[in-house]
Design a protein around this motif. Structure first.
Motif, PDB file in Angstrom:
ATOM      1  N   TYR A  99       0.833  -1.202   0.000  1.00 56.87           N
ATOM      2  CA  TYR A  99       0.000   0.000   0.000  1.00 56.87           C
ATOM      3  C   TYR A  99       0.871   1.256   0.000  1.00 56.87           C
ATOM      4  N   GLY A 100       1.891   1.264   0.830  1.00 58.21           N
ATOM      5  CA  GLY A 100       2.768   2.419   0.934  1.00 58.21           C
ATOM      6  C   GLY A 100       3.608   2.652  -0.303  1.00 58.21           C
ATOM      7  N   ALA A 101       3.860   1.593  -1.073  1.00 59.71           N
ATOM      8  CA  ALA A 101       4.678   1.722  -2.281  1.00 59.71           C
ATOM      9  C   ALA A 101       3.893   2.288  -3.453  1.00 59.71           C
ATOM     10  N   SER A 102       2.599   2.355  -3.319  1.00 64.76           N
ATOM     11  CA  SER A 102       1.768   2.841  -4.411  1.00 64.76           C
ATOM     12  C   SER A 102       2.006   4.331  -4.639  1.00 64.76           C
ATOM     13  N   THR A 103       2.142   4.700  -5.880  1.00 63.53           N
ATOM     14  CA  THR A 103       2.300   6.114  -6.204  1.00 63.53           C
ATOM     15  C   THR A 103       0.946   6.811  -6.190  1.00 63.53           C
ATOM     16  N   LEU A 110     -10.421  -7.992  11.848  1.00 63.57           N
ATOM     17  CA  LEU A 110      -9.466  -7.101  11.215  1.00 63.57           C
ATOM     18  C   LEU A 110     -10.219  -6.105  10.347  1.00 63.57           C
ATOM     19  N   GLN A 111      -9.934  -4.828  10.515  1.00 59.51           N
ATOM     20  CA  GLN A 111     -10.530  -3.781   9.700  1.00 59.51           C
ATOM     21  C   GLN A 111      -9.410  -2.848   9.257  1.00 59.51           C
ATOM     22  N   LEU A 112      -9.052  -2.956   8.003  1.00 56.63           N
ATOM     23  CA  LEU A 112      -7.907  -2.213   7.468  1.00 56.63           C
ATOM     24  C   LEU A 112      -8.364  -0.881   6.881  1.00 56.63           C
ATOM     25  N   GLU A 113      -8.480   0.088   7.738  1.00 54.85           N
ATOM     26  CA  GLU A 113      -8.948   1.397   7.295  1.00 54.85           C
ATOM     27  C   GLU A 113      -7.882   2.468   7.457  1.00 54.85           C
ATOM     28  N   THR A 114      -6.657   2.085   7.758  1.00 54.39           N
ATOM     29  CA  THR A 114      -5.554   3.034   7.891  1.00 54.39           C
ATOM     30  C   THR A 114      -4.567   2.792   6.759  1.00 54.39           C
ATOM     31  N   ASP A 115      -3.603   3.692   6.635  1.00 52.93           N
ATOM     32  CA  ASP A 115      -2.672   3.556   5.520  1.00 52.93           C
ATOM     33  C   ASP A 115      -1.265   3.152   5.940  1.00 52.93           C
ATOM     34  N   SER A 116      -1.080   2.776   7.213  1.00 54.48           N
ATOM     35  CA  SER A 116       0.235   2.284   7.630  1.00 54.48           C
ATOM     36  C   SER A 116       0.074   1.292   8.778  1.00 54.48           C
TER      37      SER A 116
END
Length: 131
Positions: free
Chosen positions: A49-53, A88-94
């Protein structure tokens, strides 16, 4: 039980857009198939996710959905007794922000006064029994 085809379908949706994160995609796939390191799966997800431009959360939706279906958070006391399981709820970006949110949730919204320390870990959900 999930299959390699299910994992590959979730990962296949991102391989073109995230081709520069191929090592993380492969590491996540291996950990998921072996069911041995859900924390590595989470680490890889946030690296991808973090590598996405573009930081397009919709591009990662199939993978996010797969992780939310198959991984959970388990809280244990200082004797390693299970206190509860959280979806699990993935609503953050890190990963760091996610972990801080979980710690805040336990500090502010739980009443485990009998235990001085709570350990939060990622765990693959139990596989259903086959009759």
């Amino acid at each position: 039980m999930y299959t390699a085809a299910e994992i590959d379908a979730a990962l296949g949706a991102i391989t073109k857009e995230y081709r520069y994160a191929a090592n993380d995609v492969l590491d996540l796939r291996e950990a998921a198939l072996e069911r041995n390191d859900p924390g590595l799966c989470m680490q890889c997800y946030f690296k991808i996710y973090g590598a996405s431009t573009r930081r397009d959360p919709e591009a990662l939706k199939p993978l996010r959905d797969w992780l939310e279906t198959h991984v959970e958070i388990v809280a244990r006391d200082h004797y390693a007794r299970e206190l509860e399981r959280l979806p699990l709820q993935l609503e953050t970006d890190s990963l760091e922000a996610f972990c801080h949110e979980m710690m805040t949730e336990f500090r502010d919204n739980r009443a485990y006064h009998h235990t001085p320390n709570i350990e939060l870990t990622f765990q693959f959900k139990d596989l259903p029994e086959v009759a």
